[in-house]
Design a protein around this motif. Structure first.
Motif, PDB file in Angstrom:
ATOM      1  N   LEU A   1      46.636  11.978 -48.109  1.00  0.00           N
ATOM      2  CA  LEU A   1      46.913  12.298 -49.938  1.00  0.00           C
ATOM      3  C   LEU A   1      46.265  11.230 -50.600  1.00  0.00           C
ATOM      4  O   LEU A   1      45.805  11.310 -51.593  1.00  0.00           O
ATOM      5  CB  LEU A   1      48.567  12.066 -49.971  1.00  0.00           C
ATOM      6  CG  LEU A   1      48.926  12.183 -51.266  1.00  0.00           C
ATOM      7  CD1 LEU A   1      48.884  13.575 -51.748  1.00  0.00           C
ATOM      8  CD2 LEU A   1      50.413  11.971 -51.258  1.00  0.00           C
ATOM      9  N   SER A   2      46.241   9.952 -49.838  1.00  0.00           N
ATOM     10  CA  SER A   2      45.474   8.846 -50.856  1.00  0.00           C
ATOM     11  C   SER A   2      43.933   9.257 -50.973  1.00  0.00           C
ATOM     12  O   SER A   2      43.429   8.750 -52.001  1.00  0.00           O
ATOM     13  CB  SER A   2      45.520   7.596 -49.932  1.00  0.00           C
ATOM     14  OG  SER A   2      44.714   7.706 -48.810  1.00  0.00           O
TER      15      SER A   2
ATOM     16  N   VAL B   1      42.983  11.953 -52.053  1.00  0.00           N
ATOM     17  CA  VAL B   1      43.073  13.119 -53.135  1.00  0.00           C
ATOM     18  C   VAL B   1      43.632  12.472 -54.515  1.00  0.00           C
ATOM     19  O   VAL B   1      43.063  12.773 -55.431  1.00  0.00           O
ATOM     20  CB  VAL B   1      43.866  14.360 -52.798  1.00  0.00           C
ATOM     21  CG1 VAL B   1      44.029  15.166 -53.668  1.00  0.00           C
ATOM     22  CG2 VAL B   1      43.504  15.037 -51.202  1.00  0.00           C
ATOM     23  N   LEU B   2      44.581  11.676 -54.355  1.00  0.00           N
ATOM     24  CA  LEU B   2      45.037  10.971 -55.597  1.00  0.00           C
ATOM     25  C   LEU B   2      44.094   9.743 -56.010  1.00  0.00           C
ATOM     26  O   LEU B   2      43.935   9.030 -55.181  1.00  0.00           O
ATOM     27  CB  LEU B   2      46.469  10.566 -55.094  1.00  0.00           C
ATOM     28  CG  LEU B   2      47.383  11.734 -54.966  1.00  0.00           C
ATOM     29  CD1 LEU B   2      48.985  11.308 -54.552  1.00  0.00           C
ATOM     30  CD2 LEU B   2      47.513  12.872 -55.880  1.00  0.00           C
ATOM     31  N   LYS B   3      44.102   9.920 -57.248  1.00  0.00           N
ATOM     32  CA  LYS B   3      43.036   8.714 -57.681  1.00  0.00           C
ATOM     33  C   LYS B   3      43.649   7.872 -58.647  1.00  0.00           C
ATOM     34  O   LYS B   3      43.162   6.729 -59.077  1.00  0.00           O
ATOM     35  CB  LYS B   3      41.892   9.325 -58.196  1.00  0.00           C
ATOM     36  CG  LYS B   3      40.961  10.087 -57.379  1.00  0.00           C
ATOM     37  CD  LYS B   3      40.551   9.205 -56.175  1.00  0.00           C
ATOM     38  CE  LYS B   3      39.645   9.890 -55.336  1.00  0.00           C
ATOM     39  NZ  LYS B   3      39.209   9.376 -54.034  1.00  0.00           N
ATOM     40  N   SER B   4      45.031   7.934 -59.243  1.00  0.00           N
ATOM     41  CA  SER B   4      45.528   7.321 -60.312  1.00  0.00           C
ATOM     42  C   SER B   4      46.033   5.951 -59.593  1.00  0.00           C
ATOM     43  O   SER B   4      46.172   5.764 -58.603  1.00  0.00           O
ATOM     44  CB  SER B   4      46.718   7.855 -61.083  1.00  0.00           C
ATOM     45  OG  SER B   4      47.644   7.983 -60.123  1.00  0.00           O
TER      46      SER B   4
ATOM     47  N   ALA C   1      49.386   6.042 -58.193  1.00  0.00           N
ATOM     48  CA  ALA C   1      49.277   7.042 -57.002  1.00  0.00           C
ATOM     49  C   ALA C   1      48.846   5.979 -55.789  1.00  0.00           C
ATOM     50  O   ALA C   1      49.514   5.870 -54.775  1.00  0.00           O
ATOM     51  CB  ALA C   1      48.475   8.108 -56.809  1.00  0.00           C
TER      52      ALA C   1
ATOM     53  N   ASN D   1      51.135   4.704 -52.406  1.00  0.00           N
ATOM     54  CA  ASN D   1      50.627   5.135 -51.301  1.00  0.00           C
ATOM     55  C   ASN D   1      50.538   3.848 -50.498  1.00  0.00           C
ATOM     56  O   ASN D   1      50.875   3.719 -49.244  1.00  0.00           O
ATOM     57  CB  ASN D   1      49.023   5.558 -51.418  1.00  0.00           C
ATOM     58  CG  ASN D   1      48.904   6.190 -50.115  1.00  0.00           C
ATOM     59  OD1 ASN D   1      48.641   5.560 -49.326  1.00  0.00           O
ATOM     60  ND2 ASN D   1      47.993   7.460 -50.186  1.00  0.00           N
TER      61      ASN D   1
END
Length: 111
Positions: free
Chosen positions: A26-27, A29-32, A35, A39
């Motif tokens: 998941l890390s 994919v997520l960039k904010s 997040a 994570n």
């Protein structure tokens, strides 16, 4: 899997949970910022859980080793205590005289 009740039927559904590998994927994919922060905290939680499980296994093994050691020592101590009690009982009994007594002995008169 858990059961969900609805209209008299039991339907199975997967729980909402991530594995450690799922969180790592998941890390990517997520960039904010949020997040990434969440994570990192989740990964730290997985690391702490792994350390806790490992320390509990070590503690359980140490406890088992200690129990074995104490059991062995108690067995040898029990034998030693039994020997001491036997010696004390022997010392408590009066000695049995050997041979005839020393000194003057009064003779009973014959009637």
């Amino acid at each position: 899997m858990t059961l969900k009740r609805g209209r008299g039927q039991h339907r199975k559904y997967l729980p909402y949970a991530f594995t450690e590998q799922g969180v790592a994927m998941l890390s990517s994919v997520l960039k904010s910022e949020r997040a990434i922060t969440v994570n990192i905290e989740i990964m730290r939680a997985f690391v702490q859980m792994r350390e806790l499980l490992a320390s509990n296994k070590e503690l359980a093994q140490q406890l088992k080793d200690l129990e074995t050691l104490i059991t062995r020592k108690l067995a040898t101590h029990d034998q030693a205590i039994t020997g001491i009690l036997k010696a004390i009982r022997e010392l408590m009994q009066p000695p049995v005289p050997k041979g005839r007594p020393i000194g003057f002995v009064e003779l009973e008169e014959k009637k």
